[in-house]
Design an enzyme around this catalytic site. Structure first.
Site, PDB file in Angstrom:
ATOM      1  N   GLN A  87      71.585  41.422  92.378  1.00 25.89           N
ATOM      2  CA  GLN A  87      70.676  40.938  91.338  1.00 25.89           C
ATOM      3  C   GLN A  87      69.223  40.977  91.797  1.00 25.89           C
ATOM      4  O   GLN A  87      68.323  40.606  91.044  1.00 25.89           O
ATOM      5  CB  GLN A  87      71.032  39.491  90.954  1.00 25.89           C
ATOM      6  N   SER A 132      68.676  46.584  79.476  1.00 31.29           N
ATOM      7  CA  SER A 132      68.617  47.251  78.174  1.00 31.29           C
ATOM      8  C   SER A 132      67.351  48.082  78.020  1.00 31.29           C
ATOM      9  O   SER A 132      67.267  48.927  77.126  1.00 31.29           O
ATOM     10  CB  SER A 132      68.676  46.208  77.051  1.00 31.29           C
ATOM     11  N   TYR A 155      59.359  49.587  84.991  1.00 28.06           N
ATOM     12  CA  TYR A 155      60.556  48.752  85.161  1.00 28.06           C
ATOM     13  C   TYR A 155      61.788  49.477  84.634  1.00 28.06           C
ATOM     14  O   TYR A 155      62.827  49.553  85.306  1.00 28.06           O
ATOM     15  CB  TYR A 155      60.380  47.419  84.441  1.00 28.06           C
ATOM     16  N   VAL A 199      60.818  34.200  76.960  1.00 27.94           N
ATOM     17  CA  VAL A 199      60.271  33.443  75.833  1.00 27.94           C
ATOM     18  C   VAL A 199      60.987  32.122  75.586  1.00 27.94           C
ATOM     19  O   VAL A 199      60.343  31.125  75.240  1.00 27.94           O
ATOM     20  CB  VAL A 199      60.259  34.285  74.535  1.00 27.94           C
TER      21      VAL A 199
END
Length: 325
Positions: A87, A132, A155, A199
């Site tokens: 991760q 994604s 990224y 967010v």
């Protein structure tokens, strides 16, 4: 369903890189709760020691402070390990646009170091975080593996590169690699601080403090928000997946679609706060809409997520109320 009944051979040892981060710390906790040994590798440049302090006295837990950019550190951490859950990476599309060289060094070279260390040390399964964002500007919804567009950020490029290395390490060296394309993960221990914070925790903290959150864009962008326990399940089930599924990447989400403005008003309602948001400019590199087809992960990994957005956000809000002061 879920991960609570997932079982591994007795004495199994896991390595979680980026283990002091949001997703990593939750993985470490879940593995210990299942009764297995876990090593947490983190250089604390992005993760927080506070995320794993509560694990320090748990039987089978080891913390290793180290950087995945150093191959020898990676090899030592992998020694004797059965499963690697990688991760460790730097997130944030906008920040990667500002710091492309840093992202290449950390996300691509760091992941490659971990794959090579896992190969040399005889690790059984190598599961790694993708994103994604690799779908880029491909307009079709839902997002399906194999239908990717032009990349929109450094990224996203780092994650695509790691997937290609994952394919090669399976094909050339026989290392079983599984790429997990996370879709907007949220939940306990997600950091609300900083300009690049996600967010949901950022909005909640601002609302609890009486501040007015700013939505980038018109709020009509949509996301497949994914509760943390679904991601834990995906990582653990990938460790048990058939070798024939290795070398592939998989969408990890619930398969829903939530609009940012609707989420904002839902948070206000749950917190019993009335406040209209501010609106700011669109963020460069952001995808307008995101929604996952998770049939491949269901079929090949046995992934069967328990938490839709509504059930996950209720649990998350309870945690945020208690911990975001």
């Amino acid at each position: 369903m879920g991960f609570q009944n997932v079982t591994f051979p007795e004495g199994s040892i896991f390595l979680v890189t980026g283990g002091a981060g949001f997703i990593g710390s939750n993985l470490c906790e879940a593995i210990l709760d299942l009764g297995y040994e876990v090593r947490c590798l983190d250089d604390l440049s992005n993760g927080l020691q506070a995320n794993v302090d509560f694990l320090s006295d748990r039987k089978g837990y080891t913390f290793i402070k180290g950087d995945i950019r150093d191959l020898e550190t990676c090899k030592k951490a992998c020694r004797g390990v059965d499963y690697v859950l990688n991760q460790a990476a730097w997130g944030s599309v906008p920040r990667s646009i500002e710091m492309p060289l840093f992202y290449e060094e950390n996300n691509i070279r760091g992941t490659l170091n971990m794959m090579e260390a896992a190969r040399q040390e005889g690790v059984k399964k190598f599961v790694y975080a993708s994103s994604s964002s690799v779908y880029g500007d491909h307009p079709v919804l839902p997002k399906v593996e194999g239908q990717e567009g032009n990349l929109l950020s450094p990224y996203a490029l780092t994650k695509r590169a790691c997937e290609e290395y994952g394919k090669l390490y399976k094909k050339l060296y026989g290392l079983d690699t599984y790429g997990l394309r996370y879709f907007n993960v949220f939940g306990r221990r997600q950091n609300p601080d900083g300009a690049y914070a996600a967010v949901i925790p950022k909005f909640i903290r601002q609302l609890l403090r009486g501040e007015v959150p700013t939505i980038n864009g018109d709020g009509k962008q949509s996301r497949d928000f994914t509760y943390i326990d679904n991601v834990i399940e995906a990582n653990l089930k990938a460790c048990l997946a058939d070798s024939e599924a290795a070398g592939e990447a998989f969408n990890i989400a619930y398969g829903g679609r939530e609009y940012l403005i609707d989420i904002y008003y839902s948070l206000c309602e749950a917190l019993d706060i009335k406040a209209e948001p501010n609106f700011g400019p669109d963020r460069p590199g952001d995808i307008k809409h995101s929604n996952a087809d998770i049939s491949k992960a269901k079929r090949l990994l046995g992934y069967d997520p328990d938490y839709d957005f509504a059930s996950g956000i209720r649990l998350a809000i309870d945690w945020y109320k208690e911990n975001l002061v």
